[in-house]
Write a protein that holds these residues in place. Structure first.
Motif, PDB file in Angstrom:
ATOM      1  N   UNK A  43       0.810  -1.211   0.000  1.00 64.27           N
ATOM      2  CA  UNK A  43       0.000   0.000   0.000  1.00 64.27           C
ATOM      3  C   UNK A  43       0.846   1.264   0.000  1.00 64.27           C
ATOM      4  N   UNK A  44       2.157   1.114   0.247  1.00 66.60           N
ATOM      5  CA  UNK A  44       3.047   2.268   0.275  1.00 66.60           C
ATOM      6  C   UNK A  44       4.386   1.880  -0.344  1.00 66.60           C
ATOM      7  N   UNK A  45       5.147   2.892  -0.729  1.00 66.40           N
ATOM      8  CA  UNK A  45       6.473   2.652  -1.284  1.00 66.40           C
ATOM      9  C   UNK A  45       7.423   2.151  -0.198  1.00 66.40           C
ATOM     10  N   UNK A  46       8.358   1.323  -0.605  1.00 68.75           N
ATOM     11  CA  UNK A  46       9.471   0.921   0.256  1.00 68.75           C
ATOM     12  C   UNK A  46      10.521   2.015   0.121  1.00 68.75           C
ATOM     13  N   UNK A  47      10.949   2.617   1.225  1.00 64.30           N
ATOM     14  CA  UNK A  47      11.934   3.703   1.132  1.00 64.30           C
ATOM     15  C   UNK A  47      13.276   3.225   0.567  1.00 64.30           C
ATOM     16  N   UNK A  48      14.020   4.127  -0.066  1.00 64.00           N
ATOM     17  CA  UNK A  48      15.344   3.766  -0.590  1.00 64.00           C
ATOM     18  C   UNK A  48      16.230   3.186   0.503  1.00 64.00           C
ATOM     19  N   UNK A  49      16.971   2.134   0.150  1.00 62.78           N
ATOM     20  CA  UNK A  49      17.907   1.519   1.082  1.00 62.78           C
ATOM     21  C   UNK A  49      17.277   0.518   2.031  1.00 62.78           C
ATOM     22  N   UNK A  50      15.968   0.418   2.042  1.00 58.87           N
ATOM     23  CA  UNK A  50      15.285  -0.549   2.899  1.00 58.87           C
ATOM     24  C   UNK A  50      15.329  -1.914   2.225  1.00 58.87           C
ATOM     25  N   UNK A  51      15.775  -2.938   2.913  1.00 58.79           N
ATOM     26  CA  UNK A  51      15.851  -4.254   2.260  1.00 58.79           C
ATOM     27  C   UNK A  51      14.489  -4.753   1.774  1.00 58.79           C
ATOM     28  N   UNK A  52      14.503  -5.227   0.547  1.00 64.29           N
ATOM     29  CA  UNK A  52      13.340  -5.906  -0.029  1.00 64.29           C
ATOM     30  C   UNK A  52      13.446  -7.386   0.314  1.00 64.29           C
ATOM     31  N   UNK A  53      14.662  -7.899   0.226  1.00 67.39           N
ATOM     32  CA  UNK A  53      14.980  -9.250   0.672  1.00 67.39           C
ATOM     33  C   UNK A  53      16.113  -9.137   1.681  1.00 67.39           C
ATOM     34  N   UNK A  54      16.001  -9.871   2.767  1.00 64.09           N
ATOM     35  CA  UNK A  54      17.108 -10.073   3.695  1.00 64.09           C
ATOM     36  C   UNK A  54      16.937 -11.502   4.193  1.00 64.09           C
ATOM     37  N   UNK A  55      17.645 -12.399   3.537  1.00 59.61           N
ATOM     38  CA  UNK A  55      17.449 -13.835   3.718  1.00 59.61           C
ATOM     39  C   UNK A  55      18.778 -14.464   4.116  1.00 59.61           C
ATOM     40  N   UNK A  56      18.752 -15.281   5.150  1.00 59.86           N
ATOM     41  CA  UNK A  56      19.949 -16.003   5.569  1.00 59.86           C
ATOM     42  C   UNK A  56      19.644 -17.500   5.586  1.00 59.86           C
ATOM     43  N   UNK A  57      20.585 -18.279   5.071  1.00 60.78           N
ATOM     44  CA  UNK A  57      20.470 -19.735   5.058  1.00 60.78           C
ATOM     45  C   UNK A  57      21.671 -20.293   5.811  1.00 60.78           C
ATOM     46  N   UNK A  58      21.416 -21.267   6.672  1.00 63.56           N
ATOM     47  CA  UNK A  58      22.456 -21.904   7.472  1.00 63.56           C
ATOM     48  C   UNK A  58      22.454 -23.399   7.182  1.00 63.56           C
ATOM     49  N   UNK A  59      23.618 -23.944   6.879  1.00 58.14           N
ATOM     50  CA  UNK A  59      23.781 -25.385   6.718  1.00 58.14           C
ATOM     51  C   UNK A  59      24.859 -25.852   7.675  1.00 58.14           C
ATOM     52  N   UNK A  60      24.568 -26.874   8.436  1.00 57.64           N
ATOM     53  CA  UNK A  60      25.559 -27.487   9.320  1.00 57.64           C
ATOM     54  C   UNK A  60      26.026 -28.756   8.616  1.00 57.64           C
ATOM     55  N   UNK A  61      27.346 -28.849   8.404  1.00 55.63           N
ATOM     56  CA  UNK A  61      27.912 -29.955   7.630  1.00 55.63           C
ATOM     57  C   UNK A  61      29.084 -30.576   8.385  1.00 55.63           C
ATOM     58  N   UNK A  62      29.436 -31.790   7.970  1.00 53.51           N
ATOM     59  CA  UNK A  62      30.625 -32.429   8.536  1.00 53.51           C
ATOM     60  C   UNK A  62      31.786 -32.265   7.569  1.00 53.51           C
ATOM     61  N   UNK A  63      32.931 -32.886   7.898  1.00 52.04           N
ATOM     62  CA  UNK A  63      34.111 -32.704   7.047  1.00 52.04           C
ATOM     63  C   UNK A  63      33.995 -33.424   5.709  1.00 52.04           C
ATOM     64  N   UNK A  64      32.959 -34.211   5.514  1.00 54.32           N
ATOM     65  CA  UNK A  64      32.680 -34.823   4.204  1.00 54.32           C
ATOM     66  C   UNK A  64      31.610 -34.027   3.456  1.00 54.32           C
TER      67      UNK A  64
END
Length: 182
Positions: A43-64
């Motif tokens: 319903x309103x504009x997203x201001x400049x510099x405001x994240x549209x996407x801010x996504x973090x993915x975490x994977x826990x892995x072993x040495x293989x």
């Protein structure tokens, strides 16, 4: 050159050693615009510099590079429904981040099964884990019983081409002269 920045995508990839002996690779994607932007259904504009996407993915892995855990967070998304995609990563558990990883990710999470941006991050996250574990691999590759690893490394990229200097200096017995056919 005259130009105006319209969009900025930042991708940050990091690799950590956990106290448990496992490792964590984290990928984060942040999209911003330099001017006000009206998202669909907003319903309103997203201001400049405001994240549209801010996504973090975490994977826990072993040495293989086998995935033990996978989770995501979404601090900014274009639609209120998007954070539901954070619950789609369970199929990655048990997979190996080796040959075929990107194909498997697309098969399991492509299209409407998950978030496009999560899928985009998972490819470079695998190469980040590979680089994070490189010191251990390099320490082993020149051991006497590691000939198969050395052979697998040859022709795996431009620098490790059988006819190039890197192979000639590291493993002369695997070097191939540029004028000598296989």
């Amino acid at each position: 050159m005259d130009r105006e920045e319209l969009h900025h995508r930042q991708i940050d990839l990091r690799f950590y050693r956990l106290a448990s002996g496992l490792y964590e690779v984290v990928g984060r994607l942040v999209d911003t615009k330099r001017q006000p932007f009206r998202r669909q259904l907003a319903e309103a504009d997203t201001p400049p510099g405001t994240p549209i996407h801010d996504i973090a993915v975490h994977l826990v892995v072993d040495d293989e590079m086998q995935v033990h855990d996978a989770f995501a967070s979404m601090d900014a998304t274009p639609f209120s429904i998007c954070p539901g995609a954070t619950a789609t990563l369970a199929p990655l558990k048990g997979l190996s981040m080796r040959k075929g990883w990107n194909r498997q990710v697309r098969e399991l999470l492509g299209g409407a099964a998950s978030c496009t941006h999560i899928v985009e991050l998972l490819g470079p996250m695998a190469t980040t884990a590979f680089q994070g574990l490189a010191p251990a691999r390099l320490a082993q590759i020149n051991l006497p019983g590691s000939e198969a690893q050395r052979q697998a490394k040859v022709d795996s990229c431009y620098a490790y081409a059988a006819e190039r200097e890197v192979v000639a200096r590291l493993w002369p017995h695997l070097h191939r002269s540029p004028d000598r056919p296989d």
